[in-house]
Motif scaffolding. Structure first.
Motif: not given
Length: 314
Positions: A296-297, A300-301, A303
């Motif tokens: 997820l990290r 999210n980096d 998008p």
């Protein structure tokens, strides 16, 4: 401690046997015939019981001192307990009745009657023999049997004690702290799932992430595989080799890859990416949480390349 206790019991058995022999030959005038007979029987029973318990503890001490693993020591303890118990019981009854043949016949008649009166315990005892010989599970294995899921704590003659995983109190493969007793007869009539397997204590797990249709799937799958490699790569490659060796001993033919893979599944409003990997069952939840956070990290980096589904109709 066990060795000293066993040695003391063996010495007591020898002393009791010699005393019984001496009393039987020389007699004890002030006891009288009946008293002498009773004393001989008492010393004989003491010698039998001391010898049985002393030998039992002596064998256990030997196993403990020769680095036998806990699983084998647990099985040996049960077998020895049963064997020495039967021998001690038969020898004691024979010494008290002085009629070995009649006593054995009586035990056979009683055993035949007990077979009908105690069918369920008998099936559980048969189940214990089945567990001992065929090894559907051992102490320390994580299993699922009937409605119970957990780690095997002990395997007795009639029941198996399981340290519960999941259950009504917790979830995600976490222990609840409860000990569940499962009749051994369950292995004869129920499905038994062993999460460790013979020779390969690893299982396949999946981690699922839902992304939007606009997501760059090649990028997303590469990210998930990279994260899995960082967390499990070397360990998984090592265990895959063992997994293949185990499969080679069976007629089952499977295409087993050495690296984590991602399967894509289309849903109505999103695309589901399922990361498949090999992991030890005790570390499954911890590994999944760590990889999920890392994935997820990374998503999210980026998008512009990974989107997440929103509530809509497609």
């Amino acid at each position: 401690m066990a060795r000293r206790l066993s040695s003391a019991l063996v010495v007591l058995a020898v002393a009791s046997a010699l005393s019984a022999l001496a009393v039987g030959r020389a007699g004890v005038p002030w006891f009288g015939p009946d008293g002498e007979a009773l004393l001989v029987e008492g010393l004989t029973v003491l010698a039998i019981l001391s010898a049985a318990f002393g030998s039992y503890w002596l064998v256990l001490a030997y196993l403990a001192s020769h680095a036998v693993d806990k699983r084998r020591r647990h099985d040996a303890r049960n077998v020895l307990r049963l064997a020495f118990g039967i021998v001690a019981t038969v020898a004691t009854l024979g010494a008290l009745t002085d009629q070995w043949v009649g006593m054995l016949v009586s035990l056979g008649v009683v055993g035949f009657a007990i077979t009908f009166a105690l069918q369920q315990p008998l099936f559980s005892l048969i189940g214990w023999f089945y567990i001992l010989v065929n090894r559907p599970y051992q102490v320390g294995d994580r299993i699922a049997i009937e409605d119970t899921r957990g780690d095997v704590v002990s395997i007795g003659f009639f029941v198996t004690e399981v340290w519960e995983i999941d259950g009504e109190l917790v979830s995600t493969n976490q222990p609840s702290g409860r000990i569940i007793t499962v009749p051994n007869s369950g292995v004869l009539s129920s499905h038994v799932v062993n999460f460790y397997g013979e020779g390969v204590p690893y299982v396949w797990n999946e981690l699922s992430v839902q992304v939007a249709y606009e997501t760059d799937l090649d990028f997303a799958t590469d990210v998930m595989i990279d994260v899995a490699d960082d967390h499990l790569g070397e360990e998984m490659a090592r265990e895959i080799a063992k997994y293949r060796d185990r499969l080679a001993e069976t007629p089952v033919e499977l295409d087993v890859v050495e690296e984590p893979t991602v399967n894509v599944r289309q849903a109505e409003s999103w695309v589901e990416l399922r990361l498949r990997y090999l992991v030890h069952p005790r570390r499954g939840t911890r590994a999944r949480n760590a990889m999920y956070e890392a994935i997820l990290r990374r998503f999210n980096d980026n998008p512009d390349r990974v989107g997440f589904p929103v509530s809509r109709s497609r």
